[in-house]
Design a protein around this motif. Structure first.
Motif, PDB file in Angstrom:
ATOM      1  N   GLN A 116       0.802  -1.244   0.432  1.00 13.70           N
ATOM      2  CA  GLN A 116      -0.590  -0.058  -0.439  1.00 13.70           C
ATOM      3  C   GLN A 116       1.081   1.175  -0.157  1.00 13.70           C
ATOM      4  N   ALA A 117       0.712   2.206  -0.668  1.00 11.57           N
ATOM      5  CA  ALA A 117       1.031   3.468  -1.179  1.00 11.57           C
ATOM      6  C   ALA A 117       0.961   4.130   0.328  1.00 11.57           C
ATOM      7  N   LEU A 118       2.810   4.483   0.816  1.00  8.99           N
ATOM      8  CA  LEU A 118       2.504   5.996   1.771  1.00  8.99           C
ATOM      9  C   LEU A 118       1.538   6.614   1.286  1.00  8.99           C
ATOM     10  N   SER A 119       0.639   7.653   2.884  1.00 13.23           N
ATOM     11  CA  SER A 119      -0.024   8.905   1.833  1.00 13.23           C
ATOM     12  C   SER A 119       0.489   9.845   1.468  1.00 13.23           C
ATOM     13  N   PHE A 120       1.525   9.812   1.582  1.00  7.59           N
ATOM     14  CA  PHE A 120       2.376  11.536   1.008  1.00  7.59           C
ATOM     15  C   PHE A 120       3.249  10.436  -0.068  1.00  7.59           C
ATOM     16  N   SER A 121       3.404   9.588  -1.084  1.00  2.71           N
ATOM     17  CA  SER A 121       4.101   9.418  -2.013  1.00  2.71           C
ATOM     18  C   SER A 121       3.570  10.098  -2.952  1.00  2.71           C
ATOM     19  N   ASP A 122       4.334  10.351  -4.619  1.00  2.00           N
ATOM     20  CA  ASP A 122       4.637  10.253  -5.575  1.00  2.00           C
ATOM     21  C   ASP A 122       3.594   9.854  -6.286  1.00  2.00           C
ATOM     22  N   SER A 123       2.706   9.340  -6.939  1.00  2.00           N
ATOM     23  CA  SER A 123       1.648   8.891  -7.850  1.00  2.00           C
ATOM     24  C   SER A 123       2.709   8.254  -9.004  1.00  2.00           C
ATOM     25  N   ALA A 124       3.458   7.389  -8.898  1.00  2.00           N
ATOM     26  CA  ALA A 124       4.012   7.436  -9.601  1.00  2.00           C
ATOM     27  C   ALA A 124       4.753   6.200  -9.949  1.00  2.00           C
ATOM     28  N   GLU A 125       6.031   5.873 -10.928  1.00  2.00           N
ATOM     29  CA  GLU A 125       6.703   3.922 -10.839  1.00  2.00           C
ATOM     30  C   GLU A 125       7.856   4.532 -11.306  1.00  2.00           C
ATOM     31  N   THR A 126       8.766   3.648 -10.180  1.00  2.00           N
ATOM     32  CA  THR A 126      10.224   2.875 -10.428  1.00  2.00           C
ATOM     33  C   THR A 126      11.018   2.406 -10.126  1.00  2.00           C
ATOM     34  N   SER A 127      11.959   1.832 -10.217  1.00  2.00           N
ATOM     35  CA  SER A 127      12.349   0.662 -10.475  1.00  2.00           C
ATOM     36  C   SER A 127      14.136   0.630 -10.215  1.00  2.00           C
ATOM     37  N   GLY A 128      14.440  -0.435  -9.059  1.00  2.00           N
ATOM     38  CA  GLY A 128      15.681  -0.531  -9.421  1.00  2.00           C
ATOM     39  C   GLY A 128      16.208  -1.946  -8.135  1.00  2.00           C
ATOM     40  N   SER A 129      17.677  -1.545  -8.356  1.00  2.00           N
ATOM     41  CA  SER A 129      17.861  -3.152  -7.371  1.00  2.00           C
ATOM     42  C   SER A 129      18.422  -2.688  -5.850  1.00  2.00           C
ATOM     43  N   ILE A 130      18.504  -3.075  -4.957  1.00  2.00           N
ATOM     44  CA  ILE A 130      17.199  -3.068  -3.520  1.00  2.00           C
ATOM     45  C   ILE A 130      18.584  -2.593  -2.162  1.00  2.00           C
ATOM     46  N   VAL A 131      18.627  -1.941  -1.476  1.00  2.00           N
ATOM     47  CA  VAL A 131      19.285  -1.504  -0.640  1.00  2.00           C
ATOM     48  C   VAL A 131      18.748  -1.583   0.616  1.00  2.00           C
ATOM     49  N   PHE A 132      18.580  -2.091   1.955  1.00  2.00           N
ATOM     50  CA  PHE A 132      18.477  -2.916   3.554  1.00  2.00           C
ATOM     51  C   PHE A 132      19.386  -1.526   3.851  1.00  2.00           C
ATOM     52  N   LYS A 197      14.862   6.399  -5.425  1.00  2.00           N
ATOM     53  CA  LYS A 197      14.025   6.459  -6.302  1.00  2.00           C
ATOM     54  C   LYS A 197      12.754   5.814  -5.856  1.00  2.00           C
ATOM     55  N   GLY A 198      12.656   5.103  -4.427  1.00  4.22           N
ATOM     56  CA  GLY A 198      11.567   4.682  -3.660  1.00  4.22           C
ATOM     57  C   GLY A 198      12.316   4.020  -2.762  1.00  4.22           C
ATOM     58  N   MET A 199      10.755   4.355  -1.703  1.00  3.59           N
ATOM     59  CA  MET A 199      11.619   3.628  -0.549  1.00  3.59           C
ATOM     60  C   MET A 199       9.989   2.423   0.045  1.00  3.59           C
TER      61      MET A 199
END
Lengths: 612, 382
Positions: A116-132, A197-199
């Motif tokens: 579920q999106a966070l309420s303050f998220s941009d409405s957009a699409e992004t992709s990438g590799s992952i860092v914890f 780019k994303g969280m």
């Protein structure tokens, strides 16, 4: 007032201006004030929720009264209404997460319980590799403490995974610091600044609400965070964790130590595509603003008046039926009309009464009469006004705010924000010699009422308040519980101050009051104690204005009138100490509370619950 | 201990912030409980002064329409100056010179004059102001104390002309004055005895330790003539006022400065009568205009906890407690019509909790009934 308890007042004040009010005048003022409060707090206005039909009816009533007294729309305007738009709520419009492991077919997750999106998220699409990135916390460099979840991590153009909340096992001092930076908006900002780019947020297995997605909170801020952000359920996260070859519980346990040297890590062999859709519901609220033009030009014809405006204001909106947040109604009265007689028909009636009084008096300055909406949602109306003021705010000599002024008890009246000008004590003393209140003064202008907007705009300001009560933010805040005789006197006192502001050649000089930093932790608060602090109290300790039915405080045997002096070993001398101490508590873990009741020092155990 | 006692005198209200902190925790709920007891006598209590760091010693004009008081409210002068407030308009104005220290103002009946003690003629006044401001700016703390400035003299200010008439000239603190009901006489306290003769070595030590030990009661005509000493006891005599029937009421400290009691005497110094024997610092007596009783302050209930009490005129009964709030309540002054009482209190709390002036409705009937029901006076310590 909005949560946490604060309020404003407003009341009728005419009598003072006529130097010696005779009894009939005072009675007339009182009956008119009563009509204002009874009308605004009636069922017909349905709790005056910002943007609702009830709010519009209330605005119509106020405008009718303003016209009757001869007040005008502001210069250059034809209407008394000053509309502003706001986000009335957010909902997820369908967010999906696609996981692609090297050599495997993509897995797609969707559905509100999964991603579920966070309420303050941009409405957009992004992709990438992952860092914890652990808890995703960044504490600005302070004297003795540094904490940066991103130290040594390259997250540029990547998607970061962060744990919700803050390290569970850290010592109390560390928790107290980290809690202030644990708000998800703050974490998103930190991630964006590091180039992510994303969280993606996960609630760790060692935390409350383990594995659950973050509810779509009511967030009235219109601006997005410049980041695509969503939360994931434990199940949806499992395949990502599996790719790292580690156990989430073990990893969280390391981060939970609070040791700043526990580092995050990249998760190889997997990429994600996140498509977030947030639908923000925009609505319009209406401030109602009028003025009584100056009737006299300045003493010296060659000199323009030093700051030709004085303003009085009160919010007229309230909580409607309490369904959009802020309500303290018990389950037995859920969804009922929240009448808001004290909060803040009382303040609105006071501003009307001040206007009425000055409508027939000579005026050396313009008197602005403001009725704010959106206060209960976060000072929206007054913020909109000071952000785009209809005249330069450095021509405004002072702003007086009234929020919850209808419950004078024992002749006490609290005046807050007195630190905003050195002139206030003198003006208040002089006006009060005649009005006769037992004044309680508080310098702090950082109050959860519209006075905060004007303080931020560097305007000398005051706010009047008669204290929190059992019916605060409940349907029972009704017109029959208002102390009308003293409500009128609040207006008289305020009119005395306004009269002196009108007549004085010099306007009060604004003084900036430093904000006490310990108020910052609210964002990190995730536990629920069920206490209702009495914000007007000057006692040493935390005086309870009430407890929430069925909440941890009530279960612990605490009650209205108790004064908490210690919690979990932390001594409490004021609300800030209390807020600070709450950050140290843990959900479900009993904490010793020491409190004073009837002169006796008592102890009990309070077990905080999770705030959903 | 002596330095503690200094601060409690009539012209020197102070409240230790330490004490407030220590007491506050245990007393919050007590205060709530006892508010109702206070209300037997005092109703509609409210804070009257707001501006400035501290204010105190409010005395009524003979018509009850104004109050003269002392307050620290000029950013450039950290000492008391004298102000008059008007109950009908709320306006306040300063009537003292603005320079130096002032204290203990009093309206002269049948006249436009206001009396007060002032050090403005001392050329070092400005320097003392600057020194005190610098000390405060340094952030250091010390207990508030009144210093019995030896340059303090009594002046009469004319509201009509704005002129100041000097009434005393002796070296040594002259202050704490009150006019007789006909406005023709002034009774006051002076420490001139420490400067107008050769002191023994013992006395020299005493002067350094506490000048107030040398304070005695004096009387003079309203124009400053015919100054005459009325007391000659060891220990601080001061806080002097005339009573309706032409006697003088004051408080006398014992030699060590810890115990004070209320006394009365004739204006010639004869017929001294001890009105209280309360085993505490009982001071700032003032007569209710009915002439039936005195109100005064005492720390009977705790060294730093002053409360207002009242005692029958003859002192035949035990005093009756009036106020119930922690910290300081004192310097009670009934209005000329006997229906209100101004007093100085630290009840607003907050950091440091300096005193401010409060006003309340006074229930004379309840006071009379309580005095009647009070037990006979017990000798102190028994």
């Amino acid at each position: 007032m909005r949560n946490p308890l604060r309020l404003v007042l407003g009341a009728a004040a005419t009598a003072l201006l006529v130097a010696t009010p005779h009894a009939q005048t005072a009675t007339a003022v009182q009956s008119r004030t009563r009509i204002h409060v009874e009308t605004l707090a009636s069922d017909k206005f349905e709790g005056r929720l910002t943007g609702s039909p009830g709010e519009k009816l209330a605005a119509d009533y106020i405008i009718g009264e303003l016209k009757r007294m001869g007040a005008k729309p502001l210069p250059g305007m034809t209407d008394f209404r000053m509309p502003f738009t706001f986000t009335a709520g957010s909902k997820d419009g369908g967010t999906t997460l696609t996981l692609t492991r090297t050599g495997a077919s993509p897995q797609i997750f969707s559905g509100a319980a999964t991603v579920q999106a966070l309420s303050f998220s941009d409405s957009a699409e992004t992709s990438g590799s992952i860092v914890f990135a652990g808890y995703g916390l960044v504490v600005p460099e302070t004297q003795n403490f540094g904490y940066d979840s991103y130290a040594g991590l390259d997250v540029k153009d990547k998607i970061v995974i962060v744990l919700r909340y803050f390290p569970e096992d850290a010592d109390q001092n560390t928790r107290a610091i980290l809690a202030r930076y644990a708000d998800l908006r703050y974490k998103a900002q930190a991630a964006r600044q590091r180039g992510a780019k994303g969280m993606l947020v996960i609630t760790g297995p060692r935390s409350p609400n383990a594995g659950a997605v973050v509810p779509m909170s009511f967030d009235t801020a219109i601006a997005g965070s410049g980041l695509v952000a969503a939360s994931l359920s434990g199940d949806a996260f499992a395949p990502i964790m599996a790719a790292s070859g580690k156990s989430l519980e073990a990893v969280q346990k390391e981060f939970d130590s609070g040791n700043p040297h526990v580092a995050g890590f990249a998760i190889p062999g997997i990429t994600v595509a996140l498509k977030a859709t947030v639908i923000r519901q925009q609505q319009t609220g209406n401030n109602v603003v009028a003025y009584l033009p100056a009737t006299e030009v300045r003493l010296k014809p060659d000199a323009t008046l030093d700051k030709p405006w004085v303003a009085v204001g009160a919010h007229y909106d309230h909580l409607g039926r309490g369904t959009t947040g802020g309500s303290l109604a018990g389950t037995d009265e859920a969804n009922q009309i929240h009448h808001g007689a004290d909060d803040n028909a009382s303040g609105s009636a006071t501003v009307l009464a001040i206007g009425e009084a000055f409508s027939t008096q000579p005026r050396k300055r313009n008197l602005l009469l403001a009725f704010w909406s959106g206060e209960e949602l976060g000072l929206l109306g007054s913020n909109a006004f000071v952000s785009k003021p209809p005249f330069a705010l450095d021509t405004l000599a002072a702003y007086l705010n009234f929020d919850m002024v209808g419950r004078v008890a024992d002749n006490k009246l609290t005046v807050q924000a007195t630190g905003t000008s050195a002139m206030w004590p003198k003006l208040l003393e002089q006006a009060n010699i005649v009005a006769g209140f037992d004044l309680v003064l508080q310098e702090d202008p950082y109050q959860p009422t519209d006075v905060g907007s004007f303080n931020t705009a560097s305007v000398a300001c005051l706010t009047f308040f008669t204290g929190a009560h059992q019916e605060y933010h409940k349907p029972g805040d009704t017109a029959d519980k208002i102390n009308y005789e003293d409500l009128v006197r609040v207006g008289e006192l305020a009119s005395g101050v306004v009269r002196r502001l009108m007549d004085s050649a010099e306007a009060p000089q604004f003084t900036k009051v430093e904000q006490k930093t310990d108020t910052g932790g609210r964002a990190g608060l995730r536990l629920f104690t069920g206490t209702i602090p009495d914000y007007a109290s000057e006692v040493k300790g935390l005086l309870l204005g009430g407890v929430i039915g069925g909440g941890p405080a009530e279960l612990a045997g605490l009650a209205k009138g108790d004064v908490i002096v210690e919690i979990a070993g932390q001594s409490i001398t004021n609300i800030y100490d209390y807020t600070y101490a709450l950050e140290l508590l843990k959900i479900g873990q009993p904490a010793k509370v020491v409190y004073m009741r009837g002169g006796e020092r008592k102890e009990t155990t309070l077990t905080p619950a999770a705030r959903k | 201990m002596l330095k503690f006692s200094r601060k409690v005198f009539r012209s020197a209200l102070s409240v230790s912030s330490v004490a407030v902190v220590l007491l506050a925790v245990s007393s919050i709920s007590v205060a709530t409980q006892s508010a109702s007891e206070e209300r037997q006598y005092l109703s509609r209590i409210r804070r009257l002064t707001v501006e400035g760091k501290r204010a105190g010693e409010g005395y009524w004009s003979p018509d009850g329409k104004r109050l003269v008081f002392q307050s620290e409210r000029d950013p450039a002068n950290p000492f008391y100056q004298i102000f008059v407030l008007d109950f009908a308009t709320g306006d306040t104005k300063r009537v003292s010179p603005g320079i130096g220290k002032t204290t203990c103002a009093f309206f002269r009946p049948g006249s436009d004059e206001i009396m007060f003690g002032s050090t403005h003629l001392d050329p070092k006044s400005k320097q003392y102001q600057d020194d005190e401001l610098a000390f405060r700016a340094s952030g250091k703390q010390r207990r508030y104390a009144w210093d019995y400035d030896a340059e303090m003299d009594i002046f009469a200010y004319s509201e009509k002309t704005g002129g100041m008439k000097r009434l005393t000239t002796a070296k040594g603190y002259d202050a704490e004055g009150g006019y007789s009901p006909d406005g023709q006489w002034i009774v006051f306290s002076s420490m001139r005895d420490a400067y107008n003769r050769t002191l023994s070595a013992e006395e020299q030590k005493q002067l350094v330790l506490d000048a107030s030990y040398f304070a005695e009661v004096y009387i003079m005509k309203a124009d400053g003539s015919e100054q005459k000493r009325l007391t000659d006891w060891n220990g601080y005599d001061g806080g002097t006022f005339f009573t309706k029937d032409g006697r003088i009421v004051w408080r006398h400290f014992d030699e060590n400065g810890l115990i004070a009691n209320v006394w009365t005497m004739k204006p010639d110094g004869s017929d001294r009568k001890q009105i209280t024997d309360f085993g505490a610092m009982s001071w700032a007596p003032y007569e209710h205009p009915s002439g039936e009783y005195f109100v005064f302050a005492s720390n009977k209930l705790g060294f730093e906890n002053f409360e207002v009490f009242m005692v029958d005129k003859a002192g035949a009964k035990e005093p009756v407690r009036i106020t119930y709030s922690d910290g300081f309540d004192g310097l009670p002054v009934p209005s000329p019509d006997g229906t209100q009482m101004a007093f100085t209190s630290s009840r607003a709390g907050g950091t440091g909790a300096p005193g401010q002036i409060y006003l309340a409705q006074w229930n004379h009937e309840a006071a009379m009934a309580a005095l009647k029901a009070a037990p006979p006076r017990k000798p102190a310590g028994k």
